[in-house]
Write a protein that holds these residues in place. Structure first.
Motif, PDB file in Angstrom:
ATOM      1  N   THR A   1      13.068  35.560  -9.840  1.00 49.16           N
ATOM      2  CA  THR A   1      12.368  34.411  -9.069  1.00 49.16           C
ATOM      3  C   THR A   1      12.606  33.045  -9.096  1.00 49.16           C
ATOM      4  O   THR A   1      13.076  31.729  -8.474  1.00 49.16           O
TER       5      THR A   1
ATOM      6  N   TYR B   1       6.308  30.259  -5.770  1.00 50.99           N
ATOM      7  CA  TYR B   1       7.929  29.742  -5.364  1.00 50.99           C
ATOM      8  C   TYR B   1       7.771  29.145  -3.425  1.00 50.99           C
ATOM      9  O   TYR B   1       7.743  28.974  -3.026  1.00 50.99           O
ATOM     10  N   SER B   2       6.954  30.528  -3.163  1.00 46.77           N
ATOM     11  CA  SER B   2       6.674  30.988  -1.660  1.00 46.77           C
ATOM     12  C   SER B   2       5.871  29.916  -0.804  1.00 46.77           C
ATOM     13  O   SER B   2       5.955  30.237   0.489  1.00 46.77           O
ATOM     14  N   SER B   3       4.824  30.356  -1.350  1.00 49.56           N
ATOM     15  CA  SER B   3       3.273  29.346  -1.060  1.00 49.56           C
ATOM     16  C   SER B   3       3.507  27.836  -0.177  1.00 49.56           C
ATOM     17  O   SER B   3       4.450  27.223  -0.782  1.00 49.56           O
ATOM     18  N   GLU B   4       3.022  27.626   0.887  1.00 54.23           N
ATOM     19  CA  GLU B   4       3.345  26.352   1.457  1.00 54.23           C
ATOM     20  C   GLU B   4       3.023  25.514   0.594  1.00 54.23           C
ATOM     21  O   GLU B   4       3.105  23.633   0.269  1.00 54.23           O
TER      22      GLU B   4
ATOM     23  N   TYR C   1       3.130  33.492  -9.897  1.00 47.47           N
ATOM     24  CA  TYR C   1       4.874  32.919  -9.443  1.00 47.47           C
ATOM     25  C   TYR C   1       4.255  31.874  -8.010  1.00 47.47           C
ATOM     26  O   TYR C   1       3.545  32.660  -6.887  1.00 47.47           O
TER      27      TYR C   1
ATOM     28  N   ARG D   1      16.650  36.062   1.300  1.00 46.71           N
ATOM     29  CA  ARG D   1      16.258  35.215   2.224  1.00 46.71           C
ATOM     30  C   ARG D   1      15.646  33.858   1.189  1.00 46.71           C
ATOM     31  O   ARG D   1      14.821  33.265   1.554  1.00 46.71           O
ATOM     32  N   GLY D   2      16.096  34.251  -0.123  1.00 47.07           N
ATOM     33  CA  GLY D   2      15.738  33.394  -1.021  1.00 47.07           C
ATOM     34  C   GLY D   2      16.275  31.912  -1.013  1.00 47.07           C
ATOM     35  O   GLY D   2      17.489  32.051  -0.573  1.00 47.07           O
TER      36      GLY D   2
ATOM     37  N   THR E   1      13.844  40.399  -3.347  1.00 46.48           N
ATOM     38  CA  THR E   1      13.008  39.329  -3.960  1.00 46.48           C
ATOM     39  C   THR E   1      14.298  37.682  -3.210  1.00 46.48           C
ATOM     40  O   THR E   1      13.993  37.297  -2.631  1.00 46.48           O
TER      41      THR E   1
ATOM     42  N   LYS F   1      13.984  30.601  -6.171  1.00 47.92           N
ATOM     43  CA  LYS F   1      12.932  30.042  -5.254  1.00 47.92           C
ATOM     44  C   LYS F   1      12.350  30.613  -4.244  1.00 47.92           C
ATOM     45  O   LYS F   1      11.922  30.997  -3.259  1.00 47.92           O
ATOM     46  N   LYS F   2      11.951  32.082  -4.959  1.00 50.06           N
ATOM     47  CA  LYS F   2      10.821  32.900  -3.810  1.00 50.06           C
ATOM     48  C   LYS F   2      10.274  33.731  -5.270  1.00 50.06           C
ATOM     49  O   LYS F   2       9.943  34.030  -6.300  1.00 50.06           O
ATOM     50  N   ASN F   3       8.909  33.819  -4.821  1.00 51.96           N
ATOM     51  CA  ASN F   3       7.547  34.511  -5.575  1.00 51.96           C
ATOM     52  C   ASN F   3       8.459  36.713  -5.361  1.00 51.96           C
ATOM     53  O   ASN F   3       9.182  36.172  -5.075  1.00 51.96           O
TER      54      ASN F   3
END
Lengths: 533, 200
Positions: free
Chosen positions: A266, A524-527, A522, A335-336, A332, A270-272
């Motif tokens: 993760t 990482y993904s949310s705006e 995690y 597209r990370g 995960t 840089k992704k949940n």
């Protein structure tokens, strides 16, 4: 930084040996398990030297028996089982849940001393001639015929088991009782879930091997007759008891490693995590299933055919949660924004090697195929892919990832990537030929072999020397970086997790004020994701 | 780290009560672990029994039933005395609580005496630890249990001394509570042992 770091104060050897700070105890463990890792490696070097030539010439058969036994005993009981939980777990479990320490800090220190005591007793056994039973201590060889120091080694391993139980107990209670306000179970990092599952196995499995070793010691020293066929005892009973712990022990080694990988993937994609709850519950599922598959070590030991079928089916079942984890880590990445920093290299290494180790595990769960490759190098290669390719890769990956937090300095990235590559190449060169050797029928635990098999054995030995160099490099630069490495900020990776909200290295109390958690593990993904600090 | 978000309630617990519950959970996990220690031996016993053609095995004596039954009653009473002691302590009756604690200690000691008598009679009847799996399993199980009784008795003795000195009261009974949990555990193991080894 208002409070002094845990490394700086208080000073003096005494303050380290009597510390109850979970972070310092983690360092004590790091030093001790590293020592045992290199001791275990020394035995491996001797084994690979002997197998360089087909003739059993470098060492006697008897000596060779002692070498692989001590390699197994040291690596499994004194390095692989404690490594990740006692070093990374001790350091991170309280920090990740926003606590100042584990629930029972003095018990934590006691567990280190118990470990040191047990390990010293086993070391003493090595000095006094060693053991030749294999790390499995199978009866009746261990109880009746072996001329090695079975009693001393058995007592050493027995004592070390209690260190494992104490650590597991401490983690379970800590995770239940010490979580920061707002930190619900589904907000826990997956590292914590993995350690919770591991702790359950440590607490419920270890007593069984403790009892089993005690019975072996009693049989050898006091003349009990539970496993002695001459008096109506049952050697197979020993195998049931031994594997009831020792198969879960494999998951004790690999579950915390999976927890590490979930954090690494993760942070560097840089992704949940994809499918948080599935990954979390897969840990628990592996822990539970792990207790019901021990009979797959005994397909050719004379257990009933029906038992064999049931154990075979159950063993296949373990592949489900394991595969869930592998698929979710891979998903995960999709597209990370993947960066190939050293910890991520180790994570990639883990995912690939663990997959090979896991898939060959399915070969071995199949009754018919297992009869063919049982007790061959195929098995040796399979479990080294899990233990070395899995656990050690994750341990090194985790050590690099959290090294800035642990030491307050950064390691040299170039050297680190280089050694990760060396380790990956060396590992595969060492152990992949062993799959072929096993499939061709080379049995394990012999010091001589037919000349036709020499090429593959030479490849394996060459790989082992590359692997050895790969392990020495991090040892040198991590030590070097403590003094000369650049100082780092609280969160050098931009990672989520409470442990990154404190200074590097953290103050003794971890958190100046108890953190209150208002978001998922995690972010990482949310705006709206922001690094809280 | 952000401070508490407005509107989010953090339930208040007194630090002492929180710490006490933590210790008790620790004891529960510890006993669960210890249960597995005994479970391994019960498994050994069960396997030996399942594989035997006749039971007890040829040449082995029948085990007594009455004397172990007495031991069961004695150990149960000891546990009951401990429960009583805790109840009294909660109401602040320290002196009576110490007496009940002493009674638990005495009853525990009586159990050990009875157990020793059983060992002597069984041994005299010809069951040796080293004759074979049956003897080995019998003495291992009862011996391991007795060792736990001894540990419990040492702890109870220390608790009695502490209680007489007035170290415990309604506000401080965690050590007694924890050892009581241990003692009940030893009692439950004995009950299982009595049923599987002596009765069935």
């Amino acid at each position: 930084m208002s409070a002094e770091s845990y490394l700086a104060s208080p000073r003096g050897v005494r303050s380290w040996l009597l510390t109850t700070d979970h972070k310092r105890i983690a360092i004590l463990y790091l030093v001790s398990v590293t020592l045992f890792f290199f001791l275990g490696s020394a035995f491996a070097v001797a084994i690979r030297l002997e197998l360089l030539t087909p003739a059993g010439d470098a060492v006697q058969a008897d000596t060779y028996g002692r070498l692989f036994t001590m390699h197994g005993v040291v690596m499994i009981f004194f390095f692989l089982i404690p490594a990740i939980p006692t070093v990374l777990g001790n350091f991170l479990v309280p920090m990740m849940i926003g606590a100042r320490d584990l629930a029972f800090p003095r018990l934590n220190l006691l567990s280190w001393y118990v470990y040191v005591l047990g390990a010293s007793i086993s070391l003493w056994a090595i000095v006094h001639g060693g053991v030749d039973t294999g790390w499995t201590f199978y009866t009746p060889f261990s109880t009746t015929y072996s001329n090695g120091a079975v009693v001393t080694t058995g007592i050493g391993v027995f004592i070390t088991g209690f260190s494992s139980i104490l650590t597991g107990l401490n983690f379970i209670v800590t995770i239940h009782r010490m979580r920061a306000p707002g930190l619900g179970w589904y907000r826990l990092p997956l590292f914590i879930w993995a350690h919770y599952a591991t702790s359950l196995m440590m607490v419920l499995g270890t007593p069984v091997i403790a009892m089993t070793l005690l019975l072996v010691v009693a049989e050898r020293a006091l003349g009990l007759g539970i496993f002695d066929p001459a008096r109506g005892g049952d050697p197979i009973l020993f195998q049931h008891l031994f594997w009831f712990y020792s198969h879960p022990a494999v998951y004790i080694m690999v579950l915390p490693a999976m927890g590490v990988i979930s954090e690494l993937v993760t942070a560097f994609a840089k992704k949940n995590i994809f499918g948080y709850r599935f990954v979390a519950w897969a840990s628990i599922a592996i822990a539970v299933l792990g207790f019901f598959v021990w009979g797959h070590h005994m397909f050719v030991s004379g257990q009933s055919a029906y038992a064999g079928m049931v154990f075979s089916a159950l063993s296949f079942l373990v592949a489900v949660p394991s595969a869930i984890k592998v698929f979710n880590w891979t998903a995960t990445l999709y597209r990370g924004s993947v960066s190939f920093r050293t910890p991520m290299l180790y994570a990639f290494g883990f995912i690939g090697l663990f997959t090979i180790g896991g898939l060959t595990g399915l070969f071995l769960s199949a009754l018919g195929l297992d009869v063919h490759v049982h007790d061959t190098y195929f098995v040796v290669a399979h479990f080294h892919y899990i233990m070395v390719g899995g656990t050690i890769m994750a341990f090194l990956g985790g050590l690099h990832y959290w090294w800035p937090k642990i030491s307050g300095s950064s390691y040299p990235e170039g050297w680190a990537r280089f050694s990760a590559l060396v380790i990956f190449v060396g590992f595969n060169l060492t152990f992949f030929p062993q799959f072929l050797l096993g499939y061709l029928g080379m049995p394990r635990r012999y010091h001589a072999y037919p000349p036709e098999l020499q090429v593959l054995n030479v490849m394996s030995s060459a790989g082992a020397s590359i692997l050895g160099v790969g392990y020495l490099i991090p040892m040198v630069y991590l030590f070097w970086s403590m003094r000369y490495g650049a100082r780092v900020a609280a969160n050098p990776w931009g990672a989520s997790g409470l442990e990154w909200t404190t200074p590097s290295p953290p103050p003794t109390c971890n958190f100046e004020t108890t953190p209150v958690v208002t978001q998922d593990p995690y972010t990482y993904s949310s705006e709206e994701a922001q690094v809280v600090g | 780290m952000t401070d508490a978000v407005m509107g989010e309630l953090v339930p208040y617990r007194s630090p002492r009560a929180h710490a006490d519950r933590t210790s008790r959970l620790g004891m529960v996990i510890f006993l669960a672990s210890w249960a597995m220690l005994f479970a391994a031996l019960f498994f050994v016993y069960g396997m030996i029994r399942a594989r035997a053609d006749v039971w007890p095995p040829a040449g082995a004596p029948r085990l007594p039933i009455a004397l172990p039954a007495l031991a069961t009653v004695v150990l149960a009473s000891s546990s009951a005395a401990l429960v009583r002691s805790l109840a009294l302590l909660e109401r602040g009756r320290v002196r009576s609580a110490s007496l009940a604690l002493g009674a638990a200690l005495v009853l525990g000691t009586v159990f050990l005496v009875v157990q020793t008598t059983v060992w002597r009679s069984v041994h005299a009847a010809g069951l040796e630890p080293a004759t074979g799996p049956y003897g080995s399993a019998f003495y291992s199980l009862t011996g391991l249990h007795a060792a736990h009784v001894v540990v419990g008795l040492v702890a109870l003795a220390a608790l009695v001394i502490g209680a007489l000195r007035g170290s415990y009261g309604p506000a401080r009974l965690l050590p007694i509570r924890l050892w009581a949990m241990y003692w009940h555990f030893v009692g439950v193991v004995w009950l299982l042992l009595y049923v599987t080894v002596y009765l069935v």
